[in-house]
Structures are given as C-alpha cells and as structure tokens.
Design a protein around this motif. Sequence first.
Motif, mmCIF file in Angstrom:
data_model
loop_
_atom_site.group_PDB
_atom_site.id
_atom_site.type_symbol
_atom_site.label_atom_id
_atom_site.label_comp_id
_atom_site.label_asym_id
_atom_site.label_seq_id
_atom_site.Cartn_x
_atom_site.Cartn_y
_atom_site.Cartn_z
ATOM 1 N N ILE A 93 43.650 28.419 42.725
ATOM 2 C CA ILE A 93 43.133 29.708 42.265
ATOM 3 C C ILE A 93 41.630 29.554 42.051
ATOM 4 C CG2 ILE A 93 43.100 31.307 40.297
ATOM 5 C CD1 ILE A 93 46.130 30.809 40.031
ATOM 6 N N VAL A 94 40.864 30.539 42.490
ATOM 7 C CA VAL A 94 39.411 30.512 42.314
ATOM 8 C C VAL A 94 38.990 31.720 41.477
ATOM 9 C CG1 VAL A 94 37.200 30.743 43.517
ATOM 10 C CG2 VAL A 94 38.953 29.195 44.407
ATOM 11 N N VAL A 95 38.144 31.452 40.492
ATOM 12 C CA VAL A 95 37.577 32.522 39.663
ATOM 13 C C VAL A 95 36.062 32.471 39.826
ATOM 14 C CG1 VAL A 95 37.396 33.514 37.349
ATOM 15 C CG2 VAL A 95 39.431 32.172 37.962
ATOM 16 N N ILE A 96 35.500 33.511 40.423
ATOM 17 C CA ILE A 96 34.038 33.642 40.498
ATOM 18 C C ILE A 96 33.631 34.702 39.481
ATOM 19 C CG2 ILE A 96 32.069 34.399 41.887
ATOM 20 C CD1 ILE A 96 33.329 33.251 44.341
ATOM 21 N N THR A 97 32.799 34.293 38.514
ATOM 22 C CA THR A 97 32.408 35.246 37.472
ATOM 23 C C THR A 97 30.992 35.755 37.705
ATOM 24 O OG1 THR A 97 31.761 33.373 36.107
ATOM 25 C CG2 THR A 97 33.926 34.347 35.670
ATOM 26 N N ASP A 115 34.182 40.036 37.943
ATOM 27 C CA ASP A 115 34.845 38.751 38.164
ATOM 28 C C ASP A 115 35.889 38.885 39.271
ATOM 29 O OD1 ASP A 115 33.461 37.709 35.870
ATOM 30 O OD2 ASP A 115 34.934 38.749 34.616
ATOM 31 N N ILE A 116 35.998 37.837 40.079
ATOM 32 C CA ILE A 116 36.980 37.823 41.167
ATOM 33 C C ILE A 116 37.953 36.688 40.905
ATOM 34 C CG2 ILE A 116 37.285 37.476 43.658
ATOM 35 C CD1 ILE A 116 34.321 38.485 43.873
ATOM 36 N N VAL A 117 39.242 36.991 40.997
ATOM 37 C CA VAL A 117 40.284 35.974 40.772
ATOM 38 C C VAL A 117 41.210 36.022 41.980
ATOM 39 C CG1 VAL A 117 42.062 35.138 39.176
ATOM 40 C CG2 VAL A 117 40.180 36.533 38.293
ATOM 41 N N THR A 118 41.344 34.903 42.684
ATOM 42 C CA THR A 118 42.206 34.923 43.874
ATOM 43 C C THR A 118 42.939 33.604 44.069
ATOM 44 O OG1 THR A 118 42.282 35.297 46.270
ATOM 45 C CG2 THR A 118 40.312 34.203 45.439
ATOM 46 N N ASP A 119 44.115 33.719 44.674
ATOM 47 C CA ASP A 119 44.868 32.523 45.081
ATOM 48 C C ASP A 119 44.784 32.341 46.587
ATOM 49 O OD1 ASP A 119 46.397 34.614 45.964
ATOM 50 O OD2 ASP A 119 48.205 34.063 44.853
ATOM 51 N N VAL A 153 45.824 34.025 34.678
ATOM 52 C CA VAL A 153 44.380 33.763 34.757
ATOM 53 C C VAL A 153 43.611 35.091 34.760
ATOM 54 C CG1 VAL A 153 42.547 32.815 36.223
ATOM 55 C CG2 VAL A 153 44.679 31.537 35.924
ATOM 56 N N THR A 154 44.138 36.075 35.460
ATOM 57 C CA THR A 154 43.485 37.388 35.495
ATOM 58 C C THR A 154 43.487 38.010 34.101
ATOM 59 O OG1 THR A 154 44.273 37.636 37.769
ATOM 60 C CG2 THR A 154 43.466 39.625 36.671
ATOM 61 N N GLU A 155 44.615 37.869 33.394
ATOM 62 C CA GLU A 155 44.673 38.413 32.028
ATOM 63 C C GLU A 155 43.679 37.681 31.117
ATOM 64 O OE1 GLU A 155 48.608 39.159 30.200
ATOM 65 O OE2 GLU A 155 47.713 38.454 28.315
ATOM 66 N N ALA A 156 43.530 36.376 31.320
ATOM 67 C CA ALA A 156 42.574 35.608 30.513
ATOM 68 C C ALA A 156 41.155 36.142 30.698
ATOM 69 C CB ALA A 156 42.626 34.126 30.913
ATOM 70 N N VAL A 157 40.790 36.402 31.949
ATOM 71 C CA VAL A 157 39.434 36.854 32.262
ATOM 72 C C VAL A 157 39.203 38.261 31.675
ATOM 73 C CG1 VAL A 157 37.901 37.470 34.177
ATOM 74 C CG2 VAL A 157 39.280 35.383 34.309
ATOM 75 N N VAL A 174 36.744 17.141 43.678
ATOM 76 C CA VAL A 174 37.799 17.934 44.339
ATOM 77 C C VAL A 174 38.520 17.130 45.421
ATOM 78 C CG1 VAL A 174 36.846 20.205 43.776
ATOM 79 C CG2 VAL A 174 36.204 19.118 45.937
ATOM 80 N N ALA A 175 37.882 16.068 45.896
ATOM 81 C CA ALA A 175 38.571 15.217 46.876
ATOM 82 C C ALA A 175 39.616 14.330 46.201
ATOM 83 C CB ALA A 175 37.560 14.355 47.635
ATOM 84 N N GLU A 176 39.355 13.937 44.952
ATOM 85 C CA GLU A 176 40.247 12.970 44.299
ATOM 86 C C GLU A 176 41.233 13.607 43.321
ATOM 87 O OE1 GLU A 176 38.382 9.389 42.775
ATOM 88 O OE2 GLU A 176 36.747 9.609 44.231
ATOM 89 N N VAL A 177 40.884 14.776 42.812
ATOM 90 C CA VAL A 177 41.744 15.438 41.813
ATOM 91 C C VAL A 177 42.273 16.728 42.433
ATOM 92 C CG1 VAL A 177 41.789 16.571 39.558
ATOM 93 C CG2 VAL A 177 40.390 14.516 39.892
ATOM 94 N N LYS A 178 43.566 16.989 42.261
ATOM 95 C CA LYS A 178 44.118 18.276 42.720
ATOM 96 C C LYS A 178 43.788 19.312 41.639
ATOM 97 C CE LYS A 178 46.711 21.396 44.699
ATOM 98 N NZ LYS A 178 45.914 22.492 44.111
ATOM 99 N N VAL A 179 42.781 20.127 41.950
ATOM 100 C CA VAL A 179 42.355 21.162 41.004
ATOM 101 C C VAL A 179 43.276 22.374 41.170
ATOM 102 C CG1 VAL A 179 40.466 22.781 40.513
ATOM 103 C CG2 VAL A 179 39.969 20.359 40.941
ATOM 104 N N ASP A 180 43.763 22.912 40.057
ATOM 105 C CA ASP A 180 44.646 24.091 40.124
ATOM 106 C C ASP A 180 43.851 25.383 40.022
ATOM 107 O OD1 ASP A 180 47.315 22.786 40.202
ATOM 108 O OD2 ASP A 180 46.563 21.902 38.346
#
Length: 268
Positions: free
Chosen positions: A157-161, A165-169, A214-218, A106-112
């Motif tokens: 965006i973080v998805v905790i399953t 499930d929680i999906v938040t920006d 992402v929410t629709e995917a989950v 996460v320090a080297e790659v910009k995770v979306d």
Amino acid sequence: MSFLQQVRSVNPLIHNITNVVVTNFTANGLLALGASPFMAFAHEEVEDVAAMAGAVMLNMGTLDPYTVQSIKLAGKAANRAGVPVVFDPVGAGATSYRTASAHEIVAEVKVDILRGNVAEIAHVIGENWQIKGVDAGGGTGDRKELALRAARKLGCIVVITGEQDIVTDGVQVNTVSNGHALLTQVTGAGCLLSSVVAAFAAVVNDTEQRLKAVTEAVACYGLAAELAAIDAGGQGTGSFQMAFLNRLSMVTPEQVDGHCLIQRHLDS
Ligand code: ATP
Ligand code: TZP
Ligand code: MG
Ligand code: MG
C-alpha cells in the motif's frame, strides 16, 4: 466497530525507529490516539521489540549507518513474525546516501505500507521528482499514477500525502481531502501520520481490510487537524500543535464518519 474504536480498545504496541526531531511528538501523538508507543533502536533489542509489536514504523529522518542497520534488523524480524511494517523514507532523493539507503531497505525488508511525500515516493522507486530537504519540492507530474506505479512495483500500500492524500494498493485508489495547511508548519506531522497509519494497520486482522483501515487513518488524522485549526482560532502554530494532540485524543468515530472526505475508485 470502526478502526478508530478498535485502536482505542486494543491499544496496540507500536514499535518506532524514528528520527531525533519527532520522537517525542510521535510518542505523544500515538498516546493521544489510543496506541502504545515504544521507541527502540539498539541492535541488541530491535528484533525482540519488532516481533512483540502490533506494527512497526521505520523512519529514516536522521539517518546514519547504525540506524539503517536497526531498521533492517527490525523490519526483517517483523516480516518473520507477520507484523505489519510501515516505511517513511524521509528525504529520499535529497542526498545520494538517503536514496541508496531507501533502496537497500525496500530490497531487504518487505514493506507493507509506504508513506511519504510525493518526491520521496518517486525516489524510492528510482524516479525523479524535485525535493527540498525533507519537504516535497514544487515538482509536477501525475501523483495518482506515481502512487499506482510504486504500489505495483513494491507490492504494498502506498500513501502519498500533501494537500490531497492518495492511498492505493495498486488496484483501488482512494483520495482523502481532509487536512489543514497548518500541518505543514508542524515538524513531524508526516512522521506522526506514518505511526498513526501503523496503529490502524495493527488492529486489522484480515489484510483485505488494510486499505480501508489506512484510508480511515489518513482521513481521521486530517479531520483532527481541521478541528484543531478551529480550536486554535488563529493563535499560531504552537497553539495548533497542542490543539491537534488534543483533537487526536478526542476525535470520535461519528465525526470521522460524518466528515471524512474520501473518494474511492478502481484504477481503469
Ligand atoms: P513534507 O515534508 O513534504 O511536508 P510530510 O512527510 O511532512 O511531507 P505531509 O505531506 O506534509 O507529510 O503530510 C502530513 C499531513 O499533512 C497529512 O495529513 C496531509 O494530508 C497534511 N497536509 C500536508 N499539506 C497540506 C495542505 N497544504 N493542506 C492540508 N493538509 C495538508
Ligand atoms: N529533518 C530531518 S527529519 C525531520 C527534519 C526537519 C522531520 C521531518 O518530519 P516530517 O514529518 O517529514 O515533516
Ligand atoms: Mg509536512
Ligand atoms: Mg516526512
């Protein structure tokens, strides 16, 4: 057109650097959904594959130094090409090597989009949560607040399953209650979800729409599991796994519309 319909019409190419346990299940799950899986991890090609993909899914399930480097090369190439990156930090917190690798990534790659169980997400941002191997342990705490902290810290965006499930920006929080307990008995159910999230992210042109997609995917994934549990009719986990792949290929936008259990609210 719903995001699910867009996935099926665009058939996005999804670059997966994933683990040896779930590779075949992930490829079949993406095909069932309507996406096009590509598994590639050689240092010589990951940058090319990432740049040509609709989205990249990076998963540290069976980690070694070679794979960590594959993940970093692919992630950075995706960043340069504007390709969305999903990161599944499998087992972060289980060993110091996994935790340190997740921090480096996460320090080297910009995770979306970061997708994991509650313990993995906590350890990615330097917090503590009980973990048992690659499964969330029985730890306690406020999962929603943790998701918000992670989204704000990483700017993604973080998805905790889990059961819910929680999906938040980091601003809006969506909770999704679709799913079935039988998913906990199929290895790779979380890893495949990360790739399915990547497939939905791949068809979003306007990043403002990414949280919705992402929410629709989950929700879509959880609903497919609910329908599969009915199909498998108490025959056990092997039949459920097969029924689940079938339902991923057959679930309709109308079913998702009619049966998604999504609650949306702004963080106050
Ligand atoms: P873990 O290793 O802790 O199992 P994971 O990476 O396998 O994590 P999960 O949290 O199991 O990921 O999520 C995968 C899918 O299973 C999600 O769609 C989630 O909603 C669903 N799921 C997990 N646990 C339950 C449950 N108890 N009831 C219903 N659905 C669940
Ligand atoms: N061991 C290393 S990776 C892996 C196992 C069992 C698969 C984990 O998959 P998921 O989706 O987190 O259950
Ligand atoms: Mg699971
Ligand atoms: Mg997992």
